[in-house]
Design a protein around this motif. Structure first.
Motif, PDB file in Angstrom:
ATOM      1  N   SER A  78      45.029  36.130  44.703  1.00  0.00           N
ATOM      2  CA  SER A  78      43.929  35.977  43.764  1.00  0.00           C
ATOM      3  C   SER A  78      44.214  36.707  42.453  1.00  0.00           C
ATOM      4  O   SER A  78      43.973  36.177  41.364  1.00  0.00           O
ATOM      5  N   THR A  79      44.744  37.922  42.553  1.00  0.00           N
ATOM      6  CA  THR A  79      45.079  38.691  41.356  1.00  0.00           C
ATOM      7  C   THR A  79      46.143  37.989  40.526  1.00  0.00           C
ATOM      8  O   THR A  79      46.026  37.865  39.302  1.00  0.00           O
ATOM      9  N   LEU A  80      47.194  37.500  41.194  1.00  0.00           N
ATOM     10  CA  LEU A  80      48.282  36.858  40.466  1.00  0.00           C
ATOM     11  C   LEU A  80      47.884  35.479  39.935  1.00  0.00           C
ATOM     12  O   LEU A  80      48.382  35.049  38.892  1.00  0.00           O
ATOM     13  N   TYR A  81      46.991  34.818  40.617  1.00  0.00           N
ATOM     14  CA  TYR A  81      46.445  33.555  40.112  1.00  0.00           C
ATOM     15  C   TYR A  81      45.745  33.800  38.775  1.00  0.00           C
ATOM     16  O   TYR A  81      45.911  33.034  37.819  1.00  0.00           O
ATOM     17  N   GLY A  82      44.998  34.890  38.698  1.00  0.00           N
ATOM     18  CA  GLY A  82      44.321  35.225  37.447  1.00  0.00           C
ATOM     19  C   GLY A  82      45.282  35.662  36.361  1.00  0.00           C
ATOM     20  O   GLY A  82      45.168  35.216  35.214  1.00  0.00           O
ATOM     21  N   LEU A  83      46.259  36.506  36.701  1.00  0.00           N
ATOM     22  CA  LEU A  83      47.194  37.024  35.697  1.00  0.00           C
ATOM     23  C   LEU A  83      48.102  35.939  35.130  1.00  0.00           C
ATOM     24  O   LEU A  83      48.576  36.052  33.997  1.00  0.00           O
ATOM     25  N   THR A  84      48.356  34.896  35.921  1.00  0.00           N
ATOM     26  CA  THR A  84      49.230  33.817  35.453  1.00  0.00           C
ATOM     27  C   THR A  84      48.440  32.588  34.983  1.00  0.00           C
ATOM     28  O   THR A  84      49.025  31.522  34.760  1.00  0.00           O
ATOM     29  N   ASP A  85      47.131  32.738  34.857  1.00  0.00           N
ATOM     30  CA  ASP A  85      46.267  31.625  34.424  1.00  0.00           C
ATOM     31  C   ASP A  85      46.447  30.389  35.305  1.00  0.00           C
ATOM     32  O   ASP A  85      46.484  29.253  34.815  1.00  0.00           O
ATOM     33  N   GLY A  86      46.564  30.617  36.601  1.00  0.00           N
ATOM     34  CA  GLY A  86      46.636  29.525  37.550  1.00  0.00           C
ATOM     35  C   GLY A  86      48.020  28.979  37.819  1.00  0.00           C
ATOM     36  O   GLY A  86      48.183  28.080  38.648  1.00  0.00           O
ATOM     37  N   ALA A  87      49.044  29.510  37.147  1.00  0.00           N
ATOM     38  CA  ALA A  87      50.403  28.998  37.355  1.00  0.00           C
ATOM     39  C   ALA A  87      50.932  29.342  38.745  1.00  0.00           C
ATOM     40  O   ALA A  87      51.633  28.545  39.377  1.00  0.00           O
ATOM     41  N   MET A  88      50.587  30.533  39.240  1.00  0.00           N
ATOM     42  CA  MET A  88      50.999  30.944  40.586  1.00  0.00           C
ATOM     43  C   MET A  88      49.796  30.816  41.517  1.00  0.00           C
ATOM     44  O   MET A  88      48.787  31.487  41.333  1.00  0.00           O
TER      45      MET A  88
END
Length: 290
Positions: A78-88
């Motif tokens: 969830s954190t990385l989804y947010g930091l990558t704007d949905g790319a990951m």
């Protein structure tokens, strides 16, 4: 990787090669327990077998109860989804299957690239409970192998195994009093190294576009917002306290700069780009060859 006086236990797990090195041979009972752990993990998380929980989610919406490790995996994604704007995204499975990286390993695209569905629209992940409002193809490959490394390490430590090295096809975790030298593989020539890291008690995970590549420029690192392979970064390395975090961040580095991730995570990193340039954190433990 260098070192002496190690006993190796090599096996296949989740579709890749593993080796656990220890100073004393592992007992038959512990070896069997480790293999059983891998089988349970695969039965939950694999999208390549029809009897897994992930395969069940791909067939029908509903609420699914996953193993305990899901409670840590969800917030990380969830954190990385947010930091990558949905790319990951853990919903990249349908995009991979569209391009041919499917359960049958057809390696033939079934159509143009397919963006992943928006997480907030189709999936609720609360602890170990995942609820899908429609069939979704979950794929935790960006962090799953590292997560399994950590689970096996906990089992080894619980059994009193003092020093060990877990090598999951390049995702490494070292426990013991002495550092281990690890070569950093050249992204275009597996027989050549671009540097070396002295790995001492932390996890080192790598991701490279050439590791699972097929067809005309297709590979497994896809941007969830487009469904297309990333073309800028070609290889990344991340060092962190856990292999799950290092594995996930090695993938996230394909999408965003390491400095941005370092605002949230305590890790060091190296990214190599397609033009031959490289960036790395000031505290990166490795030495790059000139």
């Amino acid at each position: 990787m260098s070192g002496t006086d190690w006993e190796g236990f090599a096996f296949q797990g989740i579709g890749t090669d593993w080796e656990i090195s220890t100073h004393l041979p592992l007992t038959a009972a512990l070896r069997e327990s480790l293999l059983d752990h891998i089988e349970r993990f695969d039965a939950a998380w694999s999208r390549f077998r029809a009897d897994s929980l992930v395969a069940a989610m791909a067939r029908a919406p509903g609420r699914y109860r996953f193993p305990d490790e899901a409670a840590a995996l969800g917030p990380l994604y969830s954190t990385l989804y947010g930091l990558t704007d949905g790319a990951m995204t853990p919903l990249i499975g349908s995009s991979l299957e569209r391009l041919g990286y499917d359960p049958a390993y057809s390696l033939r695209p079934a159509g143009p690239p397919l963006p992943a569905p928006a997480w907030e629209s189709v999936l609720s992940w609360s602890g170990t409970s995942l609820t899908a409002s429609e069939p979704v193809v979950l794929d935790i490959g960006a962090a799953g192998k590292g997560l399994l490394v950590d689970l096996l390490a906990a089992e080894l430590e619980g059994a009193g195994t003092g020093s060990f090295i877990i090598d999951a096809s390049g995702d490494l975790l070292v426990r013991g009093p002495d550092p281990v030298s690890v070569a950093l593989e050249h992204p275009y020539n597996p027989a050549q190294a671009i540097g070396v890291v002295e790995l001492d008690g932390r996890a080192l995970c790598a991701s490279a576009a050439n590791r699972r590549a097929w067809g005309d420029g297709l590979h497994h690192v896809l941007d969830g917002t487009t469904g297309q392979p990333v073309r800028t970064a070609v290889a990344t390395w991340a060092l962190a306290e856990t292999a799950m975090v290092a594995d996930a961040l090695a993938t996230a580095l394909f999408f965003v700069p390491g400095a941005l991730l370092a605002d949230t995570f305590d890790f060091s990193w190296l990214t190599v780009f397609s033009d031959g340039s490289a960036t790395y954190s000031a505290e990166f433990e490795g030495k790059l060859f000139s």
